[in-house]
Write a protein that holds these residues in place. Sequence first.
Motif, PDB file in Angstrom:
ATOM      1  N   LEU A 124       7.579 -27.885 104.297  1.00  0.00           N
ATOM      2  CA  LEU A 124       6.038 -27.019 104.041  1.00  0.00           C
ATOM      3  C   LEU A 124       5.160 -27.448 105.723  1.00  0.00           C
ATOM      4  CD1 LEU A 124       4.405 -29.047 101.027  1.00  0.00           C
ATOM      5  CD2 LEU A 124       4.645 -26.790 101.516  1.00  0.00           C
ATOM      6  N   MET A 125       3.880 -27.078 106.241  1.00  0.00           N
ATOM      7  CA  MET A 125       2.934 -27.743 107.461  1.00  0.00           C
ATOM      8  C   MET A 125       2.250 -28.891 107.361  1.00  0.00           C
ATOM      9  SD  MET A 125       3.205 -25.159 109.710  1.00  0.00           S
ATOM     10  CE  MET A 125       2.801 -22.950 109.634  1.00  0.00           C
ATOM     11  N   ASP A 126       1.799 -29.397 108.077  1.00  0.00           N
ATOM     12  CA  ASP A 126       1.179 -30.612 108.012  1.00  0.00           C
ATOM     13  C   ASP A 126       0.608 -31.260 107.736  1.00  0.00           C
ATOM     14  OD1 ASP A 126       4.245 -31.411 109.824  1.00  0.00           O
ATOM     15  OD2 ASP A 126       2.900 -31.920 112.362  1.00  0.00           O
ATOM     16  N   ASP A 127       0.185 -30.306 107.625  1.00  0.00           N
ATOM     17  CA  ASP A 127      -1.169 -30.577 106.674  1.00  0.00           C
ATOM     18  C   ASP A 127      -1.604 -29.904 105.967  1.00  0.00           C
ATOM     19  OD1 ASP A 127      -0.712 -27.856 107.568  1.00  0.00           O
ATOM     20  OD2 ASP A 127      -3.667 -27.229 108.676  1.00  0.00           O
ATOM     21  N   GLN A 128      -0.892 -29.710 104.624  1.00  0.00           N
ATOM     22  CA  GLN A 128      -0.831 -28.952 103.768  1.00  0.00           C
ATOM     23  C   GLN A 128      -0.428 -29.208 102.507  1.00  0.00           C
ATOM     24  OE1 GLN A 128       2.904 -25.886 104.650  1.00  0.00           O
ATOM     25  NE2 GLN A 128       0.653 -24.407 103.636  1.00  0.00           N
ATOM     26  N   ASP A 129      -1.284 -29.655 101.786  1.00  0.00           N
ATOM     27  CA  ASP A 129      -1.170 -30.058 100.475  1.00  0.00           C
ATOM     28  C   ASP A 129       0.076 -30.027  99.494  1.00  0.00           C
ATOM     29  OD1 ASP A 129      -2.220 -30.939  97.143  1.00  0.00           O
ATOM     30  OD2 ASP A 129      -2.515 -32.718  98.474  1.00  0.00           O
ATOM     31  N   ALA A 130       1.181 -31.184  98.892  1.00  0.00           N
ATOM     32  CA  ALA A 130       2.331 -30.851  98.003  1.00  0.00           C
ATOM     33  C   ALA A 130       1.911 -30.004  96.676  1.00  0.00           C
ATOM     34  CB  ALA A 130       2.855 -31.993  98.807  1.00  0.00           C
ATOM     35  N   GLU A 131       0.837 -30.621  96.598  1.00  0.00           N
ATOM     36  CA  GLU A 131       0.498 -30.020  94.443  1.00  0.00           C
ATOM     37  C   GLU A 131      -0.123 -28.658  95.341  1.00  0.00           C
ATOM     38  OE1 GLU A 131       1.075 -31.977  92.337  1.00  0.00           O
ATOM     39  OE2 GLU A 131       1.966 -32.858  93.338  1.00  0.00           O
ATOM     40  N   VAL A 132      -0.435 -28.703  96.182  1.00  0.00           N
ATOM     41  CA  VAL A 132      -1.334 -27.228  96.400  1.00  0.00           C
ATOM     42  C   VAL A 132      -0.209 -26.027  96.809  1.00  0.00           C
ATOM     43  CG1 VAL A 132      -2.818 -25.180  97.241  1.00  0.00           C
ATOM     44  CG2 VAL A 132      -4.081 -27.728  97.021  1.00  0.00           C
ATOM     45  N   GLU A 133       0.654 -26.984  97.205  1.00  0.00           N
ATOM     46  CA  GLU A 133       1.667 -25.480  97.360  1.00  0.00           C
ATOM     47  C   GLU A 133       2.774 -25.166  96.446  1.00  0.00           C
ATOM     48  OE1 GLU A 133       1.774 -23.721 100.159  1.00  0.00           O
ATOM     49  OE2 GLU A 133      -0.308 -24.706 100.476  1.00  0.00           O
ATOM     50  N   MET A 134       2.696 -25.741  95.620  1.00  0.00           N
ATOM     51  CA  MET A 134       3.580 -25.870  94.193  1.00  0.00           C
ATOM     52  C   MET A 134       3.472 -25.236  93.618  1.00  0.00           C
ATOM     53  SD  MET A 134       5.358 -29.992  93.484  1.00  0.00           S
ATOM     54  CE  MET A 134       5.799 -29.307  92.363  1.00  0.00           C
ATOM     55  N   GLN A 135       2.279 -24.228  93.647  1.00  0.00           N
ATOM     56  CA  GLN A 135       0.837 -23.479  92.703  1.00  0.00           C
ATOM     57  C   GLN A 135       2.421 -22.531  92.513  1.00  0.00           C
ATOM     58  OE1 GLN A 135      -0.779 -24.726  90.678  1.00  0.00           O
ATOM     59  NE2 GLN A 135      -0.940 -26.575  91.286  1.00  0.00           N
ATOM     60  N   PRO A 136       2.551 -21.688  91.613  1.00  0.00           N
ATOM     61  CA  PRO A 136       3.069 -20.142  91.167  1.00  0.00           C
ATOM     62  C   PRO A 136       2.747 -19.611  92.417  1.00  0.00           C
ATOM     63  CG  PRO A 136       2.165 -21.243  89.260  1.00  0.00           C
ATOM     64  CD  PRO A 136       1.216 -22.076  89.869  1.00  0.00           C
ATOM     65  N   GLU A 137       1.172 -19.362  92.575  1.00  0.00           N
ATOM     66  CA  GLU A 137       0.578 -18.175  94.042  1.00  0.00           C
ATOM     67  C   GLU A 137       1.428 -18.208  95.220  1.00  0.00           C
ATOM     68  OE1 GLU A 137      -2.332 -20.602  92.908  1.00  0.00           O
ATOM     69  OE2 GLU A 137      -1.073 -19.710  91.829  1.00  0.00           O
ATOM     70  N   ARG A 138       1.382 -19.853  95.459  1.00  0.00           N
ATOM     71  CA  ARG A 138       1.997 -20.056  97.005  1.00  0.00           C
ATOM     72  C   ARG A 138       3.511 -20.040  96.783  1.00  0.00           C
ATOM     73  NH1 ARG A 138      -1.328 -23.076  99.940  1.00  0.00           N
ATOM     74  NH2 ARG A 138      -3.444 -22.457  99.410  1.00  0.00           N
ATOM     75  N   VAL A 139       4.203 -20.735  95.778  1.00  0.00           N
ATOM     76  CA  VAL A 139       5.748 -20.343  95.836  1.00  0.00           C
ATOM     77  C   VAL A 139       5.616 -18.780  95.865  1.00  0.00           C
ATOM     78  CG1 VAL A 139       7.532 -21.217  93.939  1.00  0.00           C
ATOM     79  CG2 VAL A 139       5.568 -22.636  95.082  1.00  0.00           C
ATOM     80  N   HIS A 140       5.689 -17.973  95.218  1.00  0.00           N
ATOM     81  CA  HIS A 140       5.705 -16.744  95.074  1.00  0.00           C
ATOM     82  C   HIS A 140       5.844 -15.964  96.354  1.00  0.00           C
ATOM     83  CE1 HIS A 140       7.027 -16.310  90.836  1.00  0.00           C
ATOM     84  NE2 HIS A 140       6.173 -16.811  90.424  1.00  0.00           N
ATOM     85  N   ALA A 141       4.303 -16.515  96.988  1.00  0.00           N
ATOM     86  CA  ALA A 141       4.355 -16.026  97.979  1.00  0.00           C
ATOM     87  C   ALA A 141       5.222 -16.121  99.386  1.00  0.00           C
ATOM     88  CB  ALA A 141       3.203 -15.888  98.658  1.00  0.00           C
TER      89      ALA A 141
END
Length: 525
Positions: free
Chosen positions: A238-255
């Motif tokens: 992850l980028m340093d400023d990214q929120d892990a919970e947000v980045e685990m959302q399916p749309e982010r994961v699939h992208a």
Amino acid sequence: MPCTPPAQTDSALAEVVIVGAGPIGLATALGLARHGVRTVVLEARNTISQGSRALAMNRRSMQILDQLGVGGRVLDNALTWSAGWTFYDRQQVHSMEIAPPPHEKHGQTNLQQCWMEQFLLDALLATGLSEARYQHRVTHIHAEDDAVTLAVSTPMGDYTLDAPWLVAADGPRGMARRCMGIDYEGTSYSQRFVINDILCKEPLPAGRRLFFSPPYLPGKTVLMHKAPFDMWRLDFQLMDDQDAEVEMQPERVHARIRAHFDLMGIAPNYELVLTSVYKANAVSLPTYNSGRVLFAGDAAHQVPIFGGRGVNHGYEDAHNLAWKLARVVKGEASPQLLDSYTQERRSALLATLAELTRTTIFITTPSAGLALVREAVLSLSITENFLGDLFDPYATPPHECTDSPLNTQDAHGDFPPACRPGALAPDAELDPTGERLYDRLGPHFTLIVFGDTVPPVDAEGIDDPLRILTLPVDSTAGRLFAARPGTCYLIRPDNRVAARWRHATAGQVNAALDVAACARSKEMQ
């Protein structure tokens, strides 16, 4: 798994309670069962784990699993591999080949943790010496000088459990470490990775792929590893400023997954199975034995995943601990023997952490300055091949416990450094049928004698009988052990060399056994 109905107080028949039914807890219980020690395994989950998790096993772990009786079943289902590739932007900048030495049986092996737990659990229950209790969560541990009491919570009620010994294999957030008031020492890196298990039938060669600064994730790292049953594991930093919970959302994961497949030039035909978050930690407890409580696996230490060392250190913990604890439980050795468990395993762990530090820093880039240095190095690597030392940690030889208190040092100076006391005995094929040396090394001390002259070893008084194995000097094993007629090696139950002689007397062998087994003193008998 069914929940065992609790009693108000369960004074178990078990001689050892193990908290945690992950691979290391189960392997420890299975190792103790080989020595006839009864155990109860407590697990807070209601079943085995999900997903790949601890995926990669080295050849040492496979040797241990062979001796635990599950190696064949693992190989029937696992994926073996020997290659690795490193990329920068869109270019390959390094490759590695880590095939095992010619005399070794095993190489690198991948099998998802859920399968490993099932195989170990099946083998453990088949021994009749252990009970696995799922949905039994330990809420408190109280250790006395002569016993340990656990408070256990289940859906059917709470109970207490008393046992002479406790092995904590309950991971980094386990109750045992907190109740004993022991904290980790070392470094915890702030950089996080989103880990994804996906099903994909793309016929790519098996191996580990490491991507630096892919176009869709500049400045960061992606790891890709193949597993059995058409499963791939993708770890995105992850980028340093990214929120892990947000980045685990399916749309982010699939992208991210689609962008990665596009980079590789293949169609994104996959199914997402599981997503989790990982942060690299390089930490260890200051001691792995505290009175009647012992720690193994991630409960004792945490190793960065770069190089596949975490679960492999855990299996070595289990193999080292099981024979020592069994001897203490059965009254054949002083509890002082357990001090050597901490000394040997913590020494090996700290050596690995020192080795992986530069790799972990290079991959995670914990500061802006290090990120700039890494980009410069990777830019140069397009034309210069000097990344091997950073990304070939899988090929590192096993740690040698040359400073172990259980070693008897050489009495003669004409032995080579290989196979010295504290080192692992090398494996070798013994005959055309495929039988190997490690097939003959059981849960006991073994005296390997090269040639026809067997010393008159008096094993009387040794409850775990000494086995004598005679091998030809002119053989693969003879060459690996630098043998001459009459050369003897004393091998511990965990396959390490305890002592060696060009010619041994019964007194020398028995003295080395007393040192290696930490035999009970006259006053204790």
